[in-house]
Design a protein around this motif. Structure first.
Motif, short mmCIF file in Angstrom:
data_model
loop_
_atom_site.label_atom_id
_atom_site.label_comp_id
_atom_site.label_asym_id
_atom_site.label_seq_id
_atom_site.Cartn_x
_atom_site.Cartn_y
_atom_site.Cartn_z
N ALA A 84 5.32 -1.48 -9.67
CA ALA A 84 5.07 -2.36 -8.53
C ALA A 84 6.35 -3.04 -8.06
CB ALA A 84 4.01 -3.40 -8.90
N ALA A 85 6.23 -3.70 -6.92
CA ALA A 85 7.39 -4.33 -6.27
C ALA A 85 8.10 -5.28 -7.22
CB ALA A 85 6.92 -5.08 -5.02
N GLY A 86 9.40 -5.12 -7.27
CA GLY A 86 10.22 -6.03 -8.07
C GLY A 86 10.25 -5.75 -9.55
N ALA A 87 9.53 -4.75 -10.03
CA ALA A 87 9.58 -4.40 -11.45
C ALA A 87 10.87 -3.64 -11.73
CB ALA A 87 8.37 -3.55 -11.83
N ALA A 88 11.32 -3.72 -12.98
CA ALA A 88 12.56 -3.04 -13.36
C ALA A 88 12.34 -2.25 -14.64
CB ALA A 88 13.69 -4.04 -13.56
N ILE A 89 12.65 -0.95 -14.59
CA ILE A 89 12.52 -0.06 -15.74
C ILE A 89 13.93 0.33 -16.17
CG2 ILE A 89 11.47 2.04 -16.62
CD1 ILE A 89 9.50 -0.09 -15.47
N GLY A 102 0.81 -1.21 0.00
CA GLY A 102 0.00 0.00 0.00
C GLY A 102 0.84 1.26 0.00
N GLU A 103 2.06 1.15 -0.46
CA GLU A 103 2.99 2.28 -0.41
C GLU A 103 2.57 3.39 -1.36
OE1 GLU A 103 7.09 -0.24 0.54
OE2 GLU A 103 6.24 -0.20 -1.50
N THR A 104 2.93 4.59 -1.00
CA THR A 104 2.73 5.75 -1.87
C THR A 104 4.08 6.42 -2.11
OG1 THR A 104 2.29 7.19 0.02
CG2 THR A 104 0.38 6.13 -1.02
N GLY A 105 4.17 7.16 -3.20
CA GLY A 105 5.42 7.82 -3.52
C GLY A 105 6.51 6.80 -3.83
N VAL A 106 7.74 7.19 -3.63
CA VAL A 106 8.88 6.30 -3.88
C VAL A 106 9.25 5.64 -2.56
CG1 VAL A 106 11.27 6.15 -4.64
CG2 VAL A 106 9.69 7.71 -5.79
N ALA A 107 9.11 4.32 -2.50
CA ALA A 107 9.39 3.60 -1.26
C ALA A 107 10.88 3.66 -0.93
CB ALA A 107 8.96 2.15 -1.40
N SER A 108 11.15 3.58 0.35
CA SER A 108 12.56 3.63 0.79
C SER A 108 13.34 2.43 0.26
CB SER A 108 12.63 3.68 2.31
OG SER A 108 12.00 2.53 2.87
N ILE A 111 4.09 6.11 -8.11
CA ILE A 111 4.38 5.18 -7.01
C ILE A 111 5.43 4.19 -7.48
CG2 ILE A 111 3.44 3.34 -5.56
CD1 ILE A 111 0.73 4.80 -5.70
N VAL A 112 6.50 4.05 -6.71
CA VAL A 112 7.53 3.06 -6.98
C VAL A 112 7.66 2.21 -5.71
CG1 VAL A 112 9.90 2.64 -7.72
CG2 VAL A 112 8.72 4.70 -8.49
N GLU A 113 7.22 0.98 -5.78
CA GLU A 113 7.16 0.14 -4.59
C GLU A 113 8.53 -0.45 -4.24
OE1 GLU A 113 2.55 -1.38 -4.62
OE2 GLU A 113 4.07 -2.74 -5.41
N THR A 114 8.57 -1.01 -3.05
CA THR A 114 9.80 -1.64 -2.56
C THR A 114 10.31 -2.69 -3.53
OG1 THR A 114 9.21 -1.28 -0.24
CG2 THR A 114 10.74 -3.08 -0.71
N GLY A 115 11.61 -2.64 -3.77
CA GLY A 115 12.24 -3.63 -4.64
C GLY A 115 12.20 -3.29 -6.12
N ALA A 116 11.47 -2.25 -6.49
CA ALA A 116 11.44 -1.83 -7.89
C ALA A 116 12.69 -1.03 -8.22
CB ALA A 116 10.19 -1.00 -8.18
N ILE A 117 13.07 -1.05 -9.51
CA ILE A 117 14.26 -0.34 -9.97
C ILE A 117 13.87 0.54 -11.15
CG2 ILE A 117 16.57 -0.57 -10.96
CD1 ILE A 117 16.74 -3.32 -9.61
N VAL A 118 14.31 1.79 -11.11
CA VAL A 118 14.12 2.72 -12.22
C VAL A 118 15.50 3.21 -12.64
CG1 VAL A 118 13.05 4.87 -13.00
CG2 VAL A 118 11.84 3.39 -11.36
#
Length: 354
Positions: free
Chosen positions: A156-161, A115-121, A136-143
């Protein structure tokens, strides 16, 4: 079935409001204030749920139904039992889908894991990436470096851009998806495990074996596209791979390099399209069909499931079979084959009886 665990029921919509939303006509105005709050199949819909009927084969279930309301074509309105509200619609399934988007909005996009908002830590966003407000960039995602992401998009979590990718507004890149060398429009949904923009399958024969051909094109995904789980779309070799506006691609589909798919097409699960093929607008391709490379599939074509396409298909054609051919011929050949098989079975049985 317990649906409330994942999709809580709606507070309810009156049938008069629902009819207006879906472009349907309420057959009996006495039901205008009845409220429905959920969806269900015709066989088990309850008095607070809405369902739909499209074909005569479901009439026995309709006659036993206890649904709150049912979308039906006008020819079946007299089959609706007493106490069930009839909503007359030219396309009942489409009306039902529109109703579903209002009653269960959470089911209209890929699910989130947090349920995170913004860029997760716990996310990794390169300092050179540009994110508009409300991303929103969830935990574990990479941009990656230089990526650009538009307002309202969820990574979402674990996605990679990957570096340099551009993603439009109000998109949803589901958990575990990867996006490289790609430009994405607005309102695009990528489901879990989608792989976009990896290099295409290209090799040239050489004196010491196969020589890898560099793949330096992109993937371009236009607005309103939805791509199912574990589908793979390769980037172009020298040109781009393009997915047209409004096209819907099912799970486990493979799109080769330089393929161009038009607007508002449907590709069902396990379809495979080889490189450099062009598919027109409004094309429908059934499950597990295979389409060879460097072909042209015209606008409005329909290809049956399991078709094997080895030549160009003219606009508006309906083909099926392996190799694919016009549907009339395919059905005739299939009927002849069944007749021969049935005839042999009868002869064998007759011989055994003797």
């Amino acid at each position: 079935m317990d649906t409330t665990r994942f999709f809580p029921p709606h507070e309810g919509i009156t049938l008069s409001d629902l009819a207006g939303l879906c472009g349907a006509e309420l057959a009996d105005p006495a039901f205008a204030d009845r409220r429905v709050s959920g969806l269900a199949p015709i066989s088990r819909a309850g008095n607070s749920e809405i369902t739909f009927l499209t074909s005569r084969k479901s009439l026995p279930q309709l006659r036993e139904s206890h649904a709150g309301a049912v979308f039906v074509p006008s020819r079946f309105v007299n089959e609706v039992p007493v106490g069930v509200a009839a909503l007359i619609a030219a396309a009942p399934q489409t009306a039902f889908a529109i109703a579903g988007s209002a009653l269960v909005p959470a089911a209209m996009t890929a699910s989130r894991l947090t349920g995170e908002t913004g860029v997760a830590s716990g996310a990794i966003v390169d300092p050179s990436a540009r994110l508009e407000n409300d991303v929103i960039v969830e935990t574990g995602a990479i941009v990656g470096a230089g990526a650009e992401i538009g307002r309202g998009t969820v990574i979402a979590a674990g996605a990679a851009i990957g570096p340099g990718c551009r993603i439009g507004r109000d998109c949803h890149i589901a958990h575990g998806a990867t996006v490289q060398h790609t430009l994405i429009g607005n309102n695009v949904i990528l489901h879990p495990g989608v792989r976009i923009g990896q290099d295409g399958f290209g090799y040239a024969p050489g004196p010491r074996g196969l020589v890898k051909v560099p793949q330096i094109g992109r993937v371009i995904i236009q607005d309103q596209v939805e791509i199912g789980a574990n589908t793979t779309i390769d980037r172009g070799a020298l040109d781009d791979t393009v997915i047209g506006e409004g096209t819907k691609i099912d799970n486990q589909v493979q799109i080769g390099h330089n393929v161009r798919i038009g607007r508002h097409c449907v590709l069902v699960a396990k379809v495979a399209v080889a490189g450099s093929t062009t598919i027109g607008n409004g094309v429908m391709i059934g499950g597990a069909a295979g389409i060879g490379g460097h072909l042209t599939i015209g606008d409005g074509v329909q290809l049956a499931a399991l078709s094997g396409v080895a030549c160009d298909v003219p606009a508006g054609a309906r083909w099926g079979g392996q190799p694919a051919r016009p549907m009339r011929g395919f059905l005739r050949d299939a009927a002849d084959a069944n007749a021969r098989a049935f005839g042999k079975a009868k002869v064998k049985k007759s011989g055994e009886d003797q």
